[in-house]
Scaffold this active site. Sequence first.
Site, short mmCIF file in Angstrom:
data_model
loop_
_atom_site.label_atom_id
_atom_site.label_comp_id
_atom_site.label_asym_id
_atom_site.label_seq_id
_atom_site.Cartn_x
_atom_site.Cartn_y
_atom_site.Cartn_z
N ASN A 167 0.79 -1.23 0.00
CA ASN A 167 0.00 0.00 0.00
C ASN A 167 0.83 1.28 0.00
O ASN A 167 0.32 2.34 -0.35
CB ASN A 167 -1.01 0.00 1.16
CG ASN A 167 -0.35 0.04 2.51
OD1 ASN A 167 0.80 -0.37 2.65
ND2 ASN A 167 -1.05 0.52 3.51
N TYR A 168 2.10 1.18 0.38
CA TYR A 168 3.03 2.32 0.29
C TYR A 168 4.38 1.78 -0.17
O TYR A 168 5.36 1.85 0.58
CB TYR A 168 3.22 2.98 1.66
CG TYR A 168 2.18 3.98 2.09
CD1 TYR A 168 2.24 5.31 1.65
CD2 TYR A 168 1.16 3.64 2.97
CE1 TYR A 168 1.30 6.24 2.08
CE2 TYR A 168 0.23 4.56 3.41
CZ TYR A 168 0.30 5.86 2.95
OH TYR A 168 -0.62 6.80 3.37
N ASP A 228 11.00 -16.72 3.90
CA ASP A 228 11.54 -17.43 5.06
C ASP A 228 13.06 -17.54 4.97
O ASP A 228 13.78 -17.39 5.96
CB ASP A 228 10.94 -18.85 5.17
CG ASP A 228 9.49 -18.81 5.61
OD1 ASP A 228 8.92 -17.70 5.69
OD2 ASP A 228 8.92 -19.89 5.86
N GLU A 263 5.76 -3.42 11.94
CA GLU A 263 4.60 -2.50 11.89
C GLU A 263 3.50 -3.25 11.17
O GLU A 263 3.61 -3.53 9.97
CB GLU A 263 4.97 -1.20 11.15
CG GLU A 263 6.01 -0.35 11.87
CD GLU A 263 5.54 0.26 13.18
OE1 GLU A 263 4.34 0.14 13.53
OE2 GLU A 263 6.39 0.84 13.88
N CYS A 297 -3.01 1.09 7.04
CA CYS A 297 -3.01 0.49 8.38
C CYS A 297 -3.72 1.40 9.36
O CYS A 297 -4.37 0.94 10.30
CB CYS A 297 -1.59 0.20 8.84
SG CYS A 297 -0.55 1.66 8.88
P1 NAP Z 1 1.71 -8.81 3.62
O1 NAP Z 1 0.95 -9.73 2.78
O2 NAP Z 1 2.00 -9.19 5.02
O3 NAP Z 1 3.08 -8.50 2.84
C1 NAP Z 1 4.03 -7.59 3.33
C2 NAP Z 1 5.40 -7.94 2.78
O4 NAP Z 1 5.83 -9.19 3.33
C3 NAP Z 1 5.43 -8.13 1.25
O5 NAP Z 1 6.64 -7.62 0.77
C4 NAP Z 1 5.39 -9.65 1.13
O6 NAP Z 1 5.91 -10.11 -0.10
C5 NAP Z 1 6.27 -10.04 2.28
N1 NAP Z 1 6.16 -11.43 2.73
C6 NAP Z 1 5.15 -12.30 2.56
N2 NAP Z 1 5.47 -13.49 3.15
C7 NAP Z 1 6.69 -13.35 3.70
C8 NAP Z 1 7.55 -14.20 4.46
N3 NAP Z 1 7.24 -15.45 4.75
N4 NAP Z 1 8.73 -13.71 4.86
C9 NAP Z 1 9.09 -12.44 4.58
N5 NAP Z 1 8.33 -11.59 3.87
C10 NAP Z 1 7.14 -12.04 3.44
O7 NAP Z 1 0.99 -7.38 3.72
P2 NAP Z 1 0.36 -6.50 2.55
O8 NAP Z 1 -0.87 -7.18 2.06
O9 NAP Z 1 1.42 -6.12 1.57
O10 NAP Z 1 -0.02 -5.16 3.35
C11 NAP Z 1 -1.22 -5.01 4.03
C12 NAP Z 1 -1.06 -5.22 5.52
O11 NAP Z 1 0.02 -4.44 5.99
C13 NAP Z 1 -2.26 -4.75 6.32
O12 NAP Z 1 -2.51 -5.68 7.35
C14 NAP Z 1 -1.81 -3.43 6.90
O13 NAP Z 1 -2.49 -3.05 8.08
C15 NAP Z 1 -0.37 -3.67 7.13
N6 NAP Z 1 0.37 -2.41 7.15
C16 NAP Z 1 0.81 -1.94 8.36
C17 NAP Z 1 1.50 -0.73 8.44
C18 NAP Z 1 1.97 -0.19 9.76
O14 NAP Z 1 2.82 0.70 9.73
N7 NAP Z 1 1.50 -0.65 10.90
C19 NAP Z 1 1.72 0.01 7.28
C20 NAP Z 1 1.26 -0.50 6.06
C21 NAP Z 1 0.59 -1.72 6.00
P3 NAP Z 1 4.91 -10.57 -1.30
O15 NAP Z 1 4.20 -9.33 -1.71
O16 NAP Z 1 5.84 -11.10 -2.30
O17 NAP Z 1 3.99 -11.59 -0.72
O1 G3H Z 2 -0.69 1.83 5.89
C1 G3H Z 2 -0.03 2.21 6.85
C2 G3H Z 2 0.73 3.45 6.82
O2 G3H Z 2 1.82 3.40 7.68
C3 G3H Z 2 -0.19 4.59 7.16
O3 G3H Z 2 0.39 5.79 6.87
O4 G3H Z 2 -1.27 7.20 8.08
O5 G3H Z 2 0.33 8.19 6.47
O6 G3H Z 2 -1.55 6.77 5.65
P1 G3H Z 2 -0.57 7.05 6.76
#
Ligand code: NAP
Ligand code: G3H
Length: 492
Positions: A167-168, A228, A263, A297
């Site tokens: 998403n970013y 992994d 995060e 997020c």
């Molecule tokens: P995701 O599916 O967990 O993927 C995140 C990253 O992890 C991707 O680069 C993914 O690669 C990689 N990945 C997947 N399996 C892995 C493994 N076994 N080992 C290491 N890396 C692995 O998350 P997303 O769908 O991209 O993002 C959405 C989620 O992120 C939401 O839950 C959102 O709330 C959270 N988020 C949190 C924050 C925060 O700051 N708290 C900010 C942004 C987003 P692939 O794409 O190749 O699978």
């Molecule tokens: O998606 C998670 C990002 O860390 C949120 O950043 O509050 O600037 O949209 P933002």
Amino acid sequence: MTKDTFKNLKDENKTYKNLYDGYWKESKSGKYTEIFSPIDNSLIGKIQSMNKDEVDKAIMNSKEAQVLWQEIPVNRRSDILNRAADILYEKAEELAEILTMEIAKDRKSSISEIQRSADYIRFTADAAKNLEGETIPGDSFPGTKRNKISVVTRVPLGVVLAISPFNYPVNLSASKIAPALMAGNSVVLKPPTQGAISALYLAEVFNMAGLPKGVLNTITGRGSEIGDYSVTHKEVDFINFTGSTEVGQHISRITTMKPLLLELGGKDAAIVLEDADLDITVDNIVSGAYSYSGQRCTAVKRVLVMQSVADMLVEKLKDKISKLKSGDPREEAVIITPLINKASADFVMGLMEDADKKGAKLLVGGKRDGNLVYPTLYDNVTLDMRLAWEEPFGPILPIIRIKSIDEAINIANESDYGLQSSVFTKDIDKAFYIANKLEVGTVQINNKPERGPDHFPFLGVKSSGMGIQGIRYSIEAMSRPKAVVFNLNNVE
Ligand code: NAP
Ligand code: G3H
């Protein structure tokens, strides 16, 4: 800079390479992942599916490069980062176009993501120059004489593995790379598969800015295939991960004694009290819940409103949400865009089905067209519904009516997540009372949840994360104190 500034990172068939030791290299795996646009399913390009040997080579190369990089004076590291920020600014329009196509983020938000990344890099370059160590006299501790003095500086950790979410892909890569580099680490960037192309452009920006060879390498391939292996690699000294709670917890389970910054997901609540300014509240809830179609997020993911003002709030929300423009992110003023993939849209529709079955009242939306889910608002959501607890990552908002402040606090804290919460009230005493009780990283008073400004600490508790982001905090997270103790012979 000419139009083909970025010619090195891909070939004529739009196959993107990986940055390795200062050059863009093809993988020998012969395997690719095609990246299609969520907007129209057009092919944007192909990324390489690297094999484990290549991942290993990239990490080992970064390890070698780090030894030299840590010797480069901080002011020269800072110059390189400032150049990267300049290039990003100059190329913001071009890069935003790529970002819009790859992740269906609206044009305005795409430009803002690139410019915010440039600002982040520049601020980090400056902040690191102002970080100071300390000297600690020994004689303040009982039984120690004045002859002992500890000189404490900060040193890098080594190789940082940066893993960013879809998403970013630019900003959440830049906000890992820049502080890691300023702290003297080298970085291996594993971008999200959908979002990888945008992140590879960012890597080339750092490369063009004059980063020495190997200080930043990229590895592409599905997380399920190389994830992994990368996170458990013995030469990775720190993992800086942003993504889902599921993957974050998995990384935490399979790694041993590797420092992690995680995060993760959220279920941020907006708590609305009787005396809230409802116009300010509604503006914040709507932009908080629906910008980038709720794929943030920090999106507002539930509203806990006092029964006495709920009808008024709901009317105002309905009115504003009905006017949100949905469609193609390249068009002017569009806010609601297609979700990142079909699985995400299916998931959101599943939450609606459950809410419908259990008696929630659908006020707006409730429909989809392919992966475009129209902005949706539900009232009378109850605690037995999935929508009350699960992170939708889509444009859907549940309203839960509450009778007291303590009920709101209890429901907010019952969540597994603990990223941020908002409290809307004019009563400062009530705001503080609630803020003190909420189990989250940050409480926003009269504002939507949000990560920025980027020098503020940003963190999640419980299932929302571990460790602290934010410019100075990120530099500190990716460095450690080193103490040299002087024992003086001629001082009593
Ligand atoms: P995701 O599916 O967990 O993927 C995140 C990253 O992890 C991707 O680069 C993914 O690669 C990689 N990945 C997947 N399996 C892995 C493994 N076994 N080992 C290491 N890396 C692995 O998350 P997303 O769908 O991209 O993002 C959405 C989620 O992120 C939401 O839950 C959102 O709330 C959270 N988020 C949190 C924050 C925060 O700051 N708290 C900010 C942004 C987003 P692939 O794409 O190749 O699978
Ligand atoms: O998606 C998670 C990002 O860390 C949120 O950043 O509050 O600037 O949209 P933002």
